[in-house]
Write a protein that holds these residues in place. Structure first.
Motif, PDB file in Angstrom:
ATOM      1  N   PRO A   1       0.829  -1.213   0.000  1.00 14.66           N
ATOM      2  CA  PRO A   1       0.000   0.000   0.000  1.00 14.66           C
ATOM      3  C   PRO A   1       0.861   1.259   0.000  1.00 14.66           C
ATOM      4  CG  PRO A   1       0.058  -0.976   2.187  1.00 14.66           C
ATOM      5  CD  PRO A   1       0.754  -1.945   1.282  1.00 14.66           C
TER       6      PRO A   1
ATOM      7  N   SER B   1      -2.460   6.166   1.094  1.00 11.46           N
ATOM      8  CA  SER B   1      -3.597   5.266   1.228  1.00 11.46           C
ATOM      9  C   SER B   1      -3.718   4.736   2.648  1.00 11.46           C
ATOM     10  CB  SER B   1      -3.465   4.109   0.234  1.00 11.46           C
ATOM     11  OG  SER B   1      -4.531   3.206   0.398  1.00 11.46           O
ATOM     12  N   VAL B   2      -2.603   4.333   3.237  1.00  6.56           N
ATOM     13  CA  VAL B   2      -2.660   3.810   4.610  1.00  6.56           C
ATOM     14  C   VAL B   2      -3.016   4.917   5.593  1.00  6.56           C
ATOM     15  CG1 VAL B   2      -1.372   2.623   6.425  1.00  6.56           C
ATOM     16  CG2 VAL B   2      -0.988   2.025   4.047  1.00  6.56           C
TER      17      VAL B   2
ATOM     18  N   TYR C   1      -6.624   5.191   5.267  1.00  5.48           N
ATOM     19  CA  TYR C   1      -7.223   3.973   5.827  1.00  5.48           C
ATOM     20  C   TYR C   1      -7.244   4.037   7.352  1.00  5.48           C
ATOM     21  CZ  TYR C   1      -7.956  -1.126   6.256  1.00  5.48           C
ATOM     22  OH  TYR C   1      -8.444  -2.386   6.547  1.00  5.48           O
TER      23      TYR C   1
ATOM     24  N   SER D   1      -4.372   1.812  -4.320  1.00  2.64           N
ATOM     25  CA  SER D   1      -3.604   1.097  -3.302  1.00  2.64           C
ATOM     26  C   SER D   1      -4.520   0.052  -2.673  1.00  2.64           C
ATOM     27  CB  SER D   1      -3.124   2.094  -2.241  1.00  2.64           C
ATOM     28  OG  SER D   1      -2.436   1.421  -1.217  1.00  2.64           O
ATOM     29  N   PRO D   2      -3.967  -1.047  -2.143  1.00  2.24           N
ATOM     30  CA  PRO D   2      -4.820  -2.085  -1.552  1.00  2.24           C
ATOM     31  C   PRO D   2      -5.720  -1.579  -0.434  1.00  2.24           C
ATOM     32  CG  PRO D   2      -2.591  -2.912  -1.864  1.00  2.24           C
ATOM     33  CD  PRO D   2      -2.544  -1.443  -2.154  1.00  2.24           C
ATOM     34  N   THR D   3      -5.369  -0.433   0.180  1.00  2.35           N
ATOM     35  CA  THR D   3      -6.160   0.061   1.315  1.00  2.35           C
ATOM     36  C   THR D   3      -7.080   1.221   0.937  1.00  2.35           C
ATOM     37  OG1 THR D   3      -4.211   1.376   1.898  1.00  2.35           O
ATOM     38  CG2 THR D   3      -4.530  -0.692   3.070  1.00  2.35           C
ATOM     39  N   ASP D   4      -7.353   1.425  -0.364  1.00  4.19           N
ATOM     40  CA  ASP D   4      -8.190   2.554  -0.785  1.00  4.19           C
ATOM     41  C   ASP D   4      -9.679   2.335  -0.523  1.00  4.19           C
ATOM     42  OD1 ASP D   4      -6.381   4.474  -1.590  1.00  4.19           O
ATOM     43  OD2 ASP D   4      -6.181   3.663  -3.614  1.00  4.19           O
TER      44      ASP D   4
END
Length: 844
Positions: A129, A133-134, A137, A302-305
């Motif tokens: 990520p 984004s984190v 998150y 990003s994976p945490t979006d």
């Protein structure tokens, strides 16, 4: 440092840099990676880092990733390639807690897990990520208890639309209430929709993060999804929601629905390339194709979006390469599907073989249920068509089983034999089996017979008395054009001067404005309206003839007739097509003359007819009553005693000339293939990219039509003689490619063809995510067995027969390899692969 440690370090460094993390300051922007508390490094240290990157004199070295203010944000626990990243889980937890970090990444360079200590278990990710984004998150502090305790009543959506509706006089007056609800477009959850939300809340209480709603077509999955979205956003368990659809026409439809239902509280947008609107919205709608194109989902997100991802028609929108998009994002996952797993309850895959179309459907459904964490393949919530009919919300079809001799013979095991005459006048007999027939054979006499039977038996409109609105599903675009022409000719004879060739309309991708035609048909103004009765708004065009455009997500409640003018081989397609007619409807809503309204004796839709010319209902073993069976006249055809064409001449070729071989050279062709092969593939790429019909259908995600069109209009033409086998050879990949995968590469939906080993690694990563093996030291042996069983027919035969002594002479997987595998995985892996892995892709 060992090779495995060095390789893991290089990969992790690249992944960090690709995600925007910095080992060193860039101008005024400080570094945001630190090694252990107080540890500093130089660029030379990074290039040649110690004897063992996991150990120093002070203990284990962790990456500590910092936020914009320099405070600890993520602990990254790195392991060598030979170790599973989860072995460092507890060690990382302690370090994270000591640094007051909520997030952990566990990686060995190949496998990576993102772990939100406040939420639950580590989640398998494919890229790291980004810092922003984190940080975003982190703004959402999950509180499942708030989600569980949120009071959700049948007016949960109505309260968003009009918070004070209960205090208004028009609501409190029961006589005025129906008109008040209609005027303000208030939506109330039906009992089963409310139950679905409550079941999800219970699943969260049980510690679940993935959910699957199996709800029949017409039961309001989008309204139910809107209630779930509001639940997550309102309870603070989601900051942003991603709603995935599998077709372009459903994208705008879903966005409009969410705007109509939730816009008072939340903003909804359709994701568009190179625009940041999605960052300011709580609900983002897009197609999986948009995100797959050139791997945009990895480049732009990003994976945490997203904290909640909802997959509409989940069995489609997470199938194949689309699964990578769905799995990419961390957070809660909800799947919606109208296709019940029990539909294949009597299908025996062992007897039918892997080429049976139902086998692919079976595997897809099982994979869908596994993806959403449904134990024993039971969905989180189920509401079937029969439930909807029983409770008065849906309508069962009246099946008109109308078989001809041709269609009956066609669907037999042997296929249908027809005698044809070639250009030279020779009689040739060809046998058309199910799939071949779908592409190649339809006689004019049979088409006319279908249309005549349909028009004579179709349900009539209860207001105007004309043929009730209908959708007919054809074999191909060419077939659709033929049927529309025949129907218009017959309608002219039945209703002289009434339609002017507007009775039936071809609605396929080749037709300009076809998508608008489908909208106009719903709005009752396709090619005009009120053709019979001025006060009654109903479409002048009565029949839409399509191939696949009006299957999923198409809501037209006043449909009275569905025609299956082709065999169907996919249970999912059959469910969807049949579902177009199950919605209830009051035809008086389209009537603007009160005097006529009072005279209508049967204004409510209580049935619809499903015309089945190919025994599709029997093929899928449905439980509907066959209320009506028609006997059709036998078509004229030649008998079976016609003489057979002579066999091709045999014998060998004898060289009769003077010239003999003077020299001989042998060249080993590399994996890159011959130049002519590469040029052949490139010419094919140009040919399909330049074809507007193919390009438009690919963009819309209508793969059935794309594949049908390429097979029919591109393959085996005199100019190039393209074929799937030739393209496979030209691609020079060490495994079997499917046509869809080839086309995805051509249109940039995938950057390249993955090798056999890359696919095996991905499948094994899914297995690890599912099985969660604790035996870290046995992971290499488990992987070796997984790959051998998936790719070697000989190994599968030995394992399934139990003749384990034969492994002693097997060059690919030995007895020693087998004994290194823990006992429970010797049975688990074969069963897993049979259910979830398509072995056809690994064939040479």
């Amino acid at each position: 440092m060992t090779d495995k440690e060095a390789t893991a370090r290089i990969k992790i460094n690249k992944l960090l840099e690709a995600a925007g993390w910095r080992f060193f300051a860039e101008g005024s922007t400080p570094a945001n990676i630190r090694l252990e508390s107080n540890a500093t490094i130089t660029s030379s240290d990074l290039d040649a880092f110690g004897e063992n990157f996991e150990k120093t004199g002070k203990g284990f070295i962790d990456f500590l990733l910092l936020d914009a203010k320099g405070f600890p944000l993520i602990v990254l626990e790195a392991k060598s390639e030979g170790k599973h990243p989860l072995v460092g889980k507890e060690q990382a937890r302690k370090y994270a807690e000591s640094q007051n970090c909520r997030f952990v990444i566990l990686s060995n360079g190949n496998l990576h897990y993102f772990w939100d200590l406040a939420r639950g278990n580590p989640y398998l990710i494919t890229s790291f990520p980004t810092p922003d984004s984190v940080t975003g998150y982190r703004q959402v502090t999950p509180n499942p208890q708030r989600l569980i305790e949120e009071q959700v009543g049948d007016d949960y959506i109505a309260l968003t639309l009009r918070p004070n509706y209960q205090s208004e006089a028009a609501w409190r007056n029961e006589a005025e209430r129906p008109d008040y609800i209609k005027a303000n477009k208030l939506r109330f959850l039906r009992p089963y929709q409310l139950q679905a939300v409550h079941v999800l809340q219970q699943a969260v209480q049980d510690g679940k993060e993935r959910f699957l709603f199996e709800m029949a077509t017409g039961t309001g999955k989008t309204l139910t999804a809107a209630a779930v979205i509001k639940l997550f956003l309102r309870s603070g368990n989601a900051r942003r929601v991603l709603f995935l659809v599998d077709r372009l026409e459903l994208e705008d439809q879903a966005k409009k629905a969410f705007v109509a239902l939730l816009s008072a509280d939340f903003q909804s947008v359709v994701y568009k390339e190179n625009r940041d609107d999605w960052r300011r919205a709580e609900i983002v709608v897009t197609t999986v194709q948009s995100l797959l194109f050139n791997n945009k989902y990895q480049q732009l997100f990003s994976p945490t979006d997203f904290d909640l991802v909802i997959s509409d028609e989940a069995h489609r929108s997470i199938g194949g390469n689309a699964r990578a998009v769905f799995d990419y994002f961390v957070g809660y996952k909800l799947g919606l599907t109208a296709t019940p797993r029990d539909y294949l309850r009597r299908f025996d895959s062992a007897k039918s073989g892997t080429r049976d179309p139902r086998e692919a459907e079976r595997r897809l459904m099982l994979d869908t249920y596994r993806t959403f964490g449904c134990e024993n393949s039971q969905p989180t919530f189920r509401y079937s068509l029969l439930d909807g009919v029983k409770e008065g919300f849906l309508i069962n079809p009246t099946v008109v089983d109308a078989r001809t001799d041709i269609t009956t013979e066609l669907l037999s095991e042997e296929g249908y034999a027809v005698t044809l005459t070639d250009d030279a006048g020779n009689e040739l007999e060809e046998t058309y089996k199910q799939r071949e027939f779908e592409k190649r054979f339809f006689s004019d006499a049979t088409n006319q017979l279908f249309c005549k039977t349909f028009l004579e038996n179709a349900l009539r409109d209860p207001i105007s008395g004309e043929i009730g609105k209908a959708i007919i599903f054809a074999v191909s675009q060419h077939h659709a054009a033929k049927l529309a022409q025949i129907l218009n000719q017959m309608a002219d004879r039945m209703y002289p001067a009434k339609y002017q060739s507007d009775f039936a309309v071809q609605v396929t991708s080749q037709i300009a404005d076809a998508q608008q035609f489908t909208i106009n048909f719903v709005n009752n103004n396709l090619l005009g309206s009120a053709n019979f009765l001025p006060a009654y708004k109903t479409s002048k065009a009565r029949v839409c003839v399509t191939v696949g455009m009006m299957t999923t997500g198409y809501d037209c409640p006043d449909i009275l007739n569905i025609g299956l003018f082709r065999p169907i081989f996919s249970p999912t397609d059959f469910i969807q097509i049949k579902g177009r007619g199950t919605r209830k409807h009051d035809f008086r809503e389209q009537l603007f003359d009160d005097a006529i309204k009072d005279s209508v004796t049967a204004p409510n839709k209580s049935a619809f007819k499903l015309f089945d010319f190919f025994a599709n209902c029997e093929y899928f073993e449905t439980e509907f009553n066959y209320d009506e069976t028609l006997k059709l006249p036998k078509p004229q055809s030649k008998g079976s005693d016609d003489p057979q064409p002579p066999p091709p001449p045999g014998g060998t070729y004898a060289h009769m000339g003077d010239d003999l071989i003077a020299s001989l050279q042998v060249e080993q062709i590399t994996a890159e293939g011959m130049k002519i092969d590469r040029m052949f593939f490139e010419k094919f790429e140009d040919a399909v990219r330049d074809n507007a019909t193919i390009a438009d259908a690919v963009e819309a995600g209508q793969w059935d039509r794309v594949i049908d069109y390429v097979n029919r209009e591109v393959f085996d033409k005199p100019t190039e003689y393209y074929s799937l086998d030739k393209l496979r050879k030209a691609a020079a990949v060490d495994r079997r490619l499917g046509l869809r995968e080839i086309l995805e590469k051509v249109f940039g939906l995938i950057p390249r063809f993955k090798s056999k080993d890359e696919l095996l690694e991905e499948e094994f990563a899914k297995f690890v995510s599912d099985a969660k093996p604790d035996e870290a030291e046995a992971i290499p042996a488990i992987k070796n067995f997984f790959k051998a069983y998936a790719t070697s027919h000989a190994v599968r035969g030995i394992i399934e027969s139990g003749h384990f002594t034969d492994l002693a002479t097997n060059p690919y997987f030995s007895t020693r390899d087998f004994t290194a595998v823990p006992a429970k995985y010797r049975a688990l892996i074969p069963n897993y692969i049979k259910d979830y892995v398509s072995l056809n892709q690994f064939a040479p």
